[in-house]
Write a protein that holds these residues in place. Structure first.
Motif, PDB file in Angstrom:
ATOM      1  N   SER A   9     -66.388  30.106  15.352  1.00 12.77           N
ATOM      2  CA  SER A   9     -65.608  28.883  15.130  1.00 12.77           C
ATOM      3  C   SER A   9     -65.663  28.440  13.676  1.00 12.77           C
ATOM      4  O   SER A   9     -64.659  27.989  13.114  1.00 12.77           O
ATOM      5  N   GLU A  12     -63.377  30.726  11.730  1.00  8.60           N
ATOM      6  CA  GLU A  12     -61.978  30.368  12.018  1.00  8.60           C
ATOM      7  C   GLU A  12     -61.573  29.131  11.230  1.00  8.60           C
ATOM      8  O   GLU A  12     -60.463  29.072  10.689  1.00  8.60           O
ATOM      9  N   ASN A  16     -58.614  29.057   8.522  1.00  4.33           N
ATOM     10  CA  ASN A  16     -57.493  28.111   8.673  1.00  4.33           C
ATOM     11  C   ASN A  16     -57.370  27.180   7.472  1.00  4.33           C
ATOM     12  O   ASN A  16     -56.269  26.903   7.014  1.00  4.33           O
ATOM     13  N   SER A  27     -50.555  31.381  14.067  1.00  6.37           N
ATOM     14  CA  SER A  27     -51.802  31.998  14.521  1.00  6.37           C
ATOM     15  C   SER A  27     -51.702  32.315  16.006  1.00  6.37           C
ATOM     16  O   SER A  27     -50.986  31.647  16.746  1.00  6.37           O
ATOM     17  N   LYS A  28     -52.391  33.355  16.386  1.00  5.40           N
ATOM     18  CA  LYS A  28     -52.510  33.732  17.792  1.00  5.40           C
ATOM     19  C   LYS A  28     -53.634  34.741  17.901  1.00  5.40           C
ATOM     20  O   LYS A  28     -54.177  35.202  16.901  1.00  5.40           O
ATOM     21  N   LYS A  29     -53.978  35.084  19.112  1.00  4.37           N
ATOM     22  CA  LYS A  29     -55.033  36.066  19.350  1.00  4.37           C
ATOM     23  C   LYS A  29     -54.497  37.476  19.144  1.00  4.37           C
ATOM     24  O   LYS A  29     -53.370  37.788  19.510  1.00  4.37           O
ATOM     25  N   HIS A  34     -59.056  35.511  16.601  1.00  3.34           N
ATOM     26  CA  HIS A  34     -58.157  34.563  15.951  1.00  3.34           C
ATOM     27  C   HIS A  34     -57.518  35.273  14.761  1.00  3.34           C
ATOM     28  O   HIS A  34     -58.221  35.790  13.889  1.00  3.34           O
TER      29      HIS A  34
END
Length: 129
Positions: A9, A12, A16, A27-29, A34
């Motif tokens: 996290s 990420e 970001n 963004s997407k998996k 991530h």
């Protein structure tokens, strides 16, 4: 190496934040991670082993980052992912990551836009009796 959800996290959030002023970013998996996309093309992700990766399609840029102490190619199992560099730990801050992220973003924008295509439908021919 086991990486906690908190560590992922944090990475990420760094990713970001470093990308917050870049244009056309979604963004997407991807591979359960991530990932950031520009114009449908992936350019960065947080690898599940606790590292940020950037995709540098220009060989000179790839080689320059790979020469930095602690940079490694991204491997998914035994397979080396082309153009991907897992950045050294000293680049895991907004300020240090930003130039490399911007470079990967610019290179993703120069590639043809990727769009979703309909899945191919497998057809079978009937055998003649």
């Amino acid at each position: 190496m086991k990486v906690s959800k908190e560590q992922i996290s944090e990475l990420e959030a760094i990713l970001n934040e470093a990308a917050s002023d870049l244009k056309k970013v979604t963004s997407k998996k991807m591979f359960g991670c991530h990932a950031l996309f520009a114009n449908g093309n992936v350019f960065s992700l947080v690898w599940k082993h606790g590292q940020i990766g950037v995709k540098l399609t220009h060989e000179a840029d790839y080689e320059k980052l790979m020469k930095m102490k602690g940079a490694t190619p991204w491997k998914a199992g035994p397979m080396k992912m082309a153009h991907w560099v897992l950045v050294p730990k000293n680049l895991e801050s907004r300020q240090a990551l930003r130039p490399w992220l911007a470079l990967a973003h610019d290179q993703a924008l120069t590639m043809p836009a990727k769009t979703k295509t309909a899945s191919k439908i497998k057809t079978t021919k009937k055998k003649r009796a």
